[in-house]
Structures are given as C-alpha cells and as structure tokens.
Design a protein around this motif. Structure first.
Motif, PDB file in Angstrom:
ATOM      1  N   GLY A  50      37.542  43.014  45.993  1.00 37.48           N
ATOM      2  CA  GLY A  50      36.311  42.513  45.385  1.00 37.48           C
ATOM      3  C   GLY A  50      36.363  42.413  43.877  1.00 37.48           C
ATOM      4  O   GLY A  50      35.416  42.792  43.187  1.00 37.48           O
ATOM      5  N   TRP A  51      37.459  41.880  43.343  1.00 36.88           N
ATOM      6  CA  TRP A  51      37.618  41.763  41.893  1.00 36.88           C
ATOM      7  C   TRP A  51      36.538  40.867  41.293  1.00 36.88           C
ATOM      8  O   TRP A  51      36.205  39.822  41.840  1.00 36.88           O
ATOM      9  CB  TRP A  51      38.985  41.183  41.558  1.00 36.88           C
ATOM     10  CG  TRP A  51      40.145  42.100  41.820  1.00 36.88           C
ATOM     11  CD1 TRP A  51      40.601  42.513  43.034  1.00 36.88           C
ATOM     12  CD2 TRP A  51      40.998  42.695  40.843  1.00 36.88           C
ATOM     13  NE1 TRP A  51      41.694  43.332  42.879  1.00 36.88           N
ATOM     14  CE2 TRP A  51      41.961  43.459  41.546  1.00 36.88           C
ATOM     15  CE3 TRP A  51      41.056  42.652  39.452  1.00 36.88           C
ATOM     16  CZ2 TRP A  51      42.966  44.173  40.896  1.00 36.88           C
ATOM     17  CZ3 TRP A  51      42.056  43.363  38.808  1.00 36.88           C
ATOM     18  CH2 TRP A  51      42.990  44.117  39.525  1.00 36.88           C
ATOM     19  N   GLU A  52      36.012  41.292  40.141  1.00 31.08           N
ATOM     20  CA  GLU A  52      34.966  40.526  39.453  1.00 31.08           C
ATOM     21  C   GLU A  52      35.100  40.740  37.949  1.00 31.08           C
ATOM     22  O   GLU A  52      35.196  41.880  37.482  1.00 31.08           O
ATOM     23  CB  GLU A  52      33.591  41.009  39.931  1.00 31.08           C
ATOM     24  CG  GLU A  52      32.417  40.387  39.222  1.00 31.08           C
ATOM     25  CD  GLU A  52      31.098  41.041  39.618  1.00 31.08           C
ATOM     26  OE1 GLU A  52      30.094  40.781  38.928  1.00 31.08           O
ATOM     27  OE2 GLU A  52      31.078  41.817  40.603  1.00 31.08           O
ATOM     28  N   VAL A  53      35.135  39.656  37.177  1.00 28.89           N
ATOM     29  CA  VAL A  53      35.221  39.766  35.719  1.00 28.89           C
ATOM     30  C   VAL A  53      33.883  40.250  35.167  1.00 28.89           C
ATOM     31  O   VAL A  53      32.836  39.673  35.454  1.00 28.89           O
ATOM     32  CB  VAL A  53      35.585  38.412  35.073  1.00 28.89           C
ATOM     33  CG1 VAL A  53      35.585  38.534  33.546  1.00 28.89           C
ATOM     34  CG2 VAL A  53      36.943  37.933  35.556  1.00 28.89           C
ATOM     35  N   ILE A  54      33.914  41.329  34.377  1.00 29.39           N
ATOM     36  CA  ILE A  54      32.674  41.854  33.791  1.00 29.39           C
ATOM     37  C   ILE A  54      32.713  41.861  32.267  1.00 29.39           C
ATOM     38  O   ILE A  54      31.723  42.194  31.619  1.00 29.39           O
ATOM     39  CB  ILE A  54      32.367  43.276  34.305  1.00 29.39           C
ATOM     40  CG1 ILE A  54      33.525  44.231  33.998  1.00 29.39           C
ATOM     41  CG2 ILE A  54      32.050  43.252  35.794  1.00 29.39           C
ATOM     42  CD1 ILE A  54      33.208  45.688  34.327  1.00 29.39           C
ATOM     43  N   GLY A  55      33.850  41.491  31.689  1.00 28.09           N
ATOM     44  CA  GLY A  55      33.952  41.450  30.236  1.00 28.09           C
ATOM     45  C   GLY A  55      35.251  40.805  29.818  1.00 28.09           C
ATOM     46  O   GLY A  55      36.225  40.789  30.571  1.00 28.09           O
ATOM     47  N   SER A  56      35.261  40.240  28.613  1.00 31.47           N
ATOM     48  CA  SER A  56      36.482  39.619  28.105  1.00 31.47           C
ATOM     49  C   SER A  56      36.438  39.589  26.591  1.00 31.47           C
ATOM     50  O   SER A  56      35.387  39.758  25.969  1.00 31.47           O
ATOM     51  CB  SER A  56      36.637  38.195  28.652  1.00 31.47           C
ATOM     52  OG  SER A  56      35.572  37.375  28.223  1.00 31.47           O
ATOM     53  N   GLY A  57      37.597  39.385  26.000  1.00 29.92           N
ATOM     54  CA  GLY A  57      37.705  39.314  24.549  1.00 29.92           C
ATOM     55  C   GLY A  57      39.081  38.821  24.181  1.00 29.92           C
ATOM     56  O   GLY A  57      39.840  38.346  25.035  1.00 29.92           O
ATOM     57  N   GLY A  58      39.425  38.947  22.893  1.00 33.16           N
ATOM     58  CA  GLY A  58      40.729  38.503  22.444  1.00 33.16           C
ATOM     59  C   GLY A  58      41.853  39.288  23.087  1.00 33.16           C
ATOM     60  O   GLY A  58      42.965  38.791  23.249  1.00 33.16           O
ATOM     61  N   PHE A  59      41.569  40.550  23.471  1.00 34.25           N
ATOM     62  CA  PHE A  59      42.586  41.421  24.057  1.00 34.25           C
ATOM     63  C   PHE A  59      42.922  41.030  25.485  1.00 34.25           C
ATOM     64  O   PHE A  59      44.053  41.188  25.945  1.00 34.25           O
ATOM     65  CB  PHE A  59      42.088  42.871  24.048  1.00 34.25           C
ATOM     66  CG  PHE A  59      40.866  43.086  24.899  1.00 34.25           C
ATOM     67  CD1 PHE A  59      40.982  43.401  26.241  1.00 34.25           C
ATOM     68  CD2 PHE A  59      39.599  42.947  24.357  1.00 34.25           C
ATOM     69  CE1 PHE A  59      39.853  43.575  27.034  1.00 34.25           C
ATOM     70  CE2 PHE A  59      38.468  43.121  25.139  1.00 34.25           C
ATOM     71  CZ  PHE A  59      38.594  43.435  26.477  1.00 34.25           C
ATOM     72  N   GLY A  60      41.935  40.565  26.247  1.00 39.39           N
ATOM     73  CA  GLY A  60      42.140  40.310  27.667  1.00 39.39           C
ATOM     74  C   GLY A  60      40.826  40.360  28.419  1.00 39.39           C
ATOM     75  O   GLY A  60      39.785  39.958  27.893  1.00 39.39           O
ATOM     76  N   GLN A  61      40.865  40.888  29.643  1.00 44.58           N
ATOM     77  CA  GLN A  61      39.672  40.919  30.479  1.00 44.58           C
ATOM     78  C   GLN A  61      39.464  42.291  31.101  1.00 44.58           C
ATOM     79  O   GLN A  61      40.413  43.039  31.338  1.00 44.58           O
ATOM     80  CB  GLN A  61      39.771  39.866  31.587  1.00 44.58           C
ATOM     81  CG  GLN A  61      39.647  38.435  31.082  1.00 44.58           C
ATOM     82  CD  GLN A  61      39.654  37.424  32.207  1.00 44.58           C
ATOM     83  OE1 GLN A  61      40.489  37.489  33.099  1.00 44.58           O
ATOM     84  NE2 GLN A  61      38.728  36.478  32.167  1.00 44.58           N
ATOM     85  N   ILE A  62      38.186  42.593  31.365  1.00 49.85           N
ATOM     86  CA  ILE A  62      37.808  43.796  32.099  1.00 49.85           C
ATOM     87  C   ILE A  62      37.273  43.357  33.457  1.00 49.85           C
ATOM     88  O   ILE A  62      36.396  42.489  33.539  1.00 49.85           O
ATOM     89  CB  ILE A  62      36.721  44.604  31.365  1.00 49.85           C
ATOM     90  CG1 ILE A  62      37.163  44.963  29.950  1.00 49.85           C
ATOM     91  CG2 ILE A  62      36.381  45.866  32.163  1.00 49.85           C
ATOM     92  CD1 ILE A  62      38.262  45.976  29.874  1.00 49.85           C
ATOM     93  N   TYR A  63      37.820  43.939  34.507  1.00 44.90           N
ATOM     94  CA  TYR A  63      37.391  43.624  35.866  1.00 44.90           C
ATOM     95  C   TYR A  63      36.677  44.822  36.485  1.00 44.90           C
ATOM     96  O   TYR A  63      36.954  45.976  36.151  1.00 44.90           O
ATOM     97  CB  TYR A  63      38.596  43.296  36.752  1.00 44.90           C
ATOM     98  CG  TYR A  63      39.295  42.000  36.444  1.00 44.90           C
ATOM     99  CD1 TYR A  63      38.970  40.829  37.129  1.00 44.90           C
ATOM    100  CD2 TYR A  63      40.300  41.945  35.488  1.00 44.90           C
ATOM    101  CE1 TYR A  63      39.627  39.640  36.859  1.00 44.90           C
ATOM    102  CE2 TYR A  63      40.960  40.762  35.210  1.00 44.90           C
ATOM    103  CZ  TYR A  63      40.622  39.609  35.900  1.00 44.90           C
ATOM    104  OH  TYR A  63      41.278  38.433  35.625  1.00 44.90           O
TER     105      TYR A  63
END
Length: 236
Positions: free
Chosen positions: A16-29
């Motif tokens: 159940g992966w879901e993107v909850i944040g992102s930025g220049g560094f990458g993504q938070i799932y």
C-alpha cells in the motif's frame, strides 16, 4: 559502512505504498508493514544506486540513540519502490506520524496554536534537542524548522530529518556559496553560519530553536516578506 540499526526491511514486507511528501532530496512514502500490522514512513532519495553515502550517514546518525522526542527508526529499507522500477534503492524506515509536520499544522491553523499546545510543542522540541546534545559525542541537528518537527495523532512533537546533522567533535566547514548541501534553512540559521570559516556548536542549534520557538508562538514564518538566498548574503 555498518548500520547501528540492525533491521533490514525488504520491499516484500511492505504494501500500500503512498507518497506523502517530497522535496529536492527525494520522496517520503507511507506503507503498511505486513508482519507488524502498522503504517511506517520510508524516506528514499531521488537518485540512488542502493549505496548512497548521504543516506547511509543519515541512517547511522538517526540510529545513534533513542528518545520519545526524536523520530524512531525501525530499520533500513533495501529493495524496489513503486518509482524505482527494477533497480534497488536504499531507504530509511521510520515510525509514521499521523498529523504530519508542524509546518502543515501552521498552514492549517492560519495562526498561532492554542497556548497549551504551544507550551507542549516548545517543551517537547526542547527535550529532543537536549537529548541530541547530551549524547557522547553530541549530535547537532543543524536544520531545526517546522518542517522537521513531526506530530503524532495526539499532536506530540518529535524531531526528524538528520540529513545535515553532525557530531560536534572535530567538525568545521568552509563557506560554500554554491553547495546547497552545506546549508541549512537560511532563515533559521545563526549569523555566524555565514562567516568564511564556520564551526557549528550546540549554540547553533539553540539559536535555530529560538527562531523555531518564535514561529510556534506566532504561527508565522521568519522573514516571510523577504526573499533570502545565498547570493544576497554579504560575508564580511
């Protein structure tokens, strides 16, 4: 580099992966751990060959100790994510904080939080900083700001994001205008951080905490009416 967090978490354990944040560094799932029956957060870099020195360093920094006021690290992710195709990625698996960041709360409220919550948040952030500074050697966070304070379902605060953190012993850096990796968030940085030669100390975090405290109390961002960039900082 050896991990101080021993658990290695494979992609087969997560669903159940879901993107909850992102930025220049990458993504938070956000994902569900099948065996633990709980949600976890996974930090992955945009560009990673499975052996990222920056992420390895952050993993070890966050695994230095344990505190109720610092985000808990479950282990190291190594496997394929929904966005990585067939390539293996390395990631940081952390506890999932249901209410997101302090920055998100400020945006939702559009003003200062109720005073009892202000006192609690300030106290918990201070306890998190005190814990990091009490380690031997002390850990300097160096990027304290609302985005790096996460909130659980009861609005309890924990520090996160140790990408810029350093051990206090034997560290100094030379001012680098073009290297964003060397910078924290400009509006939260102490004045001495813009000097030619800068050696971060506990006082660096304490200054940033003072700005963060002001932001929590007022619900505002520092220098919101100004655009602050490395290019317009004059170093004497």
């Amino acid at each position: 580099m050896a991990f101080t967090c021993t658990a290695e978490i494979k992609d087969s354990a997560l669903d159940g992966w879901e993107v909850i944040g992102s930025g220049g560094f990458g993504q938070i799932y956000k994902a569900r751990h099948r065996q633990w029956c709980c949600d976890v957060a996974i930090k992955l870099l945009h560009y990673d060959d499975g052996n990222s020195s920056a992420l390895l360093r952050e993993i070890n920094m966050m695994c230095t100790g344990s505190s109720p006021f610092v985000i808990h690290v479950h282990g190291v992710f190594k496997g394929r994510s929904p966005s990585s195709g067939s390539s293996t990625q390395l990631g940081l698996v952390m506890e999932f904080m249901e209410r997101g960041s302090l920055a998100s709360l400020q945006q939702t409220l559009g003003g200062p939080p109720p005073l009892p919550l202000v006192f609690r948040l300030v106290h918990q952030v201070a306890l998190g900083i005190n814990y990091l500074h009490s380690l031997k050697p002390a850990v300097l966070h160096l990027d304290l700001k609302p985005n790096n304070v996460l909130l659980d379902s009861s609005l309890n605060a924990k520090l996160t994001d140790f990408g810029l953190a350093k051990f206090s012993q034997s560290f100094s850096r030379v001012y680098k205008k073009e290297n964003n990796e060397e910078w924290g968030t400009l509006s939260y940085m102490p004045p001495e951080a813009f000097e030619i030669s800068y050696s971060p100390k506990r006082a660096s975090d304490i200054y940033s905490f003072g700005i963060l405290l002001w932001s929590i109390v007022t619900g505002k961002q520092p220098y919101a009416s100004k655009t602050i960039t490395c290019a317009n900082i004059v170093v004497s």
